[in-house]
Design a protein around this motif. Structure first.
Motif, mmCIF file in Angstrom:
data_model
loop_
_atom_site.group_PDB
_atom_site.id
_atom_site.type_symbol
_atom_site.label_atom_id
_atom_site.label_comp_id
_atom_site.label_asym_id
_atom_site.label_seq_id
_atom_site.Cartn_x
_atom_site.Cartn_y
_atom_site.Cartn_z
ATOM 1 N N VAL A 1 20.102 23.752 40.242
ATOM 2 C CA VAL A 1 19.995 23.928 38.789
ATOM 3 C C VAL A 1 18.528 23.866 38.362
ATOM 4 O O VAL A 1 18.068 24.673 37.540
ATOM 5 C CB VAL A 1 20.834 22.863 38.042
ATOM 6 N N GLN A 2 17.775 22.929 38.928
ATOM 7 C CA GLN A 2 16.346 22.846 38.618
ATOM 8 C C GLN A 2 15.619 24.109 39.071
ATOM 9 O O GLN A 2 14.742 24.615 38.367
ATOM 10 C CB GLN A 2 15.733 21.623 39.300
ATOM 11 N N VAL B 1 16.832 27.116 39.258
ATOM 12 C CA VAL B 1 17.160 28.198 38.323
ATOM 13 C C VAL B 1 16.271 28.112 37.088
ATOM 14 O O VAL B 1 15.695 29.109 36.645
ATOM 15 C CB VAL B 1 18.658 28.157 37.930
ATOM 16 N N TRP B 2 16.131 26.917 36.543
ATOM 17 C CA TRP B 2 15.322 26.776 35.331
ATOM 18 C C TRP B 2 13.839 26.984 35.604
ATOM 19 O O TRP B 2 13.103 27.482 34.743
ATOM 20 C CB TRP B 2 15.592 25.441 34.642
ATOM 21 N N VAL C 1 13.388 30.590 35.400
ATOM 22 C CA VAL C 1 13.298 31.036 34.005
ATOM 23 C C VAL C 1 11.863 30.875 33.496
ATOM 24 O O VAL C 1 11.337 31.757 32.811
ATOM 25 C CB VAL C 1 14.297 30.258 33.116
ATOM 26 N N ILE C 2 11.219 29.762 33.844
ATOM 27 C CA ILE C 2 9.822 29.551 33.439
ATOM 28 C C ILE C 2 8.932 30.639 34.034
ATOM 29 O O ILE C 2 8.089 31.218 33.350
ATOM 30 C CB ILE C 2 9.329 28.154 33.869
#
Length: 143
Positions: free
Chosen positions: A94-95, A97-98, A101-102
């Protein structure tokens, strides 16, 4: 390529370098354990000075709002990705993936910085006349 394009490309490369220095700073601060280890602390100070220098050079031509966001994003994503490599840290899917996004946001900010090509209007011979000559013509017409 025009000088403006070259200057913009150099600024973005300098901003990427500032981001790399920021990653080095973040990792070395982590290794310094609160600045209690001399070698890591000295490395942190060097990276800190380098990242501030490179960021200030890049911000000469890149808007502060965009430049700072890109710099901070590179530093945050890089430290999060390399933290597990150098230290006993974890990176969950999950980290990851984010962080992706950054990174995508940083790339989009760079692409959005490209100036649109606008053509300047070509003056007709009549509008290119000196102001005094046009004023004199206006006075003749009024009489």
């Amino acid at each position: 390529m025009s000088d403006t394009g070259r200057s913009s490309a150099n600024s973005w490369l300098t901003l990427l370098l500032a981001g790399a220095f920021e990653i080095g700073y973040a990792l070395s601060v982590g290794g310094s354990h609160g600045f209690t280890r001399l070698t890591w602390s000295l490395v942190a100070v060097v990276f800190f000075l380098l990242t501030l220098w490179a960021l200030s050079v890049a911000l000469r031509t890149i808007d502060v709002s965009i430049g700072y966001a890109v710099w901070a994003g590179i530093g945050a994503a890089g430290a999060a990705l390399l933290g597990p490599v150098f230290f006993d840290e974890s990176l969950t899917p999950v980290q990851a993936v984010w962080l992706g996004v950054i990174i995508v946001g940083v790339v989009w900010l760079k692409l959005a910085d490209r100036p649109e090509k606008t053509q300047e209007p070509v003056e007709s011979p009549q509008t290119a006349q000196p102001v005094a000559a046009r004023a004199q013509e206006a006075q003749v017409v009024e009489r």
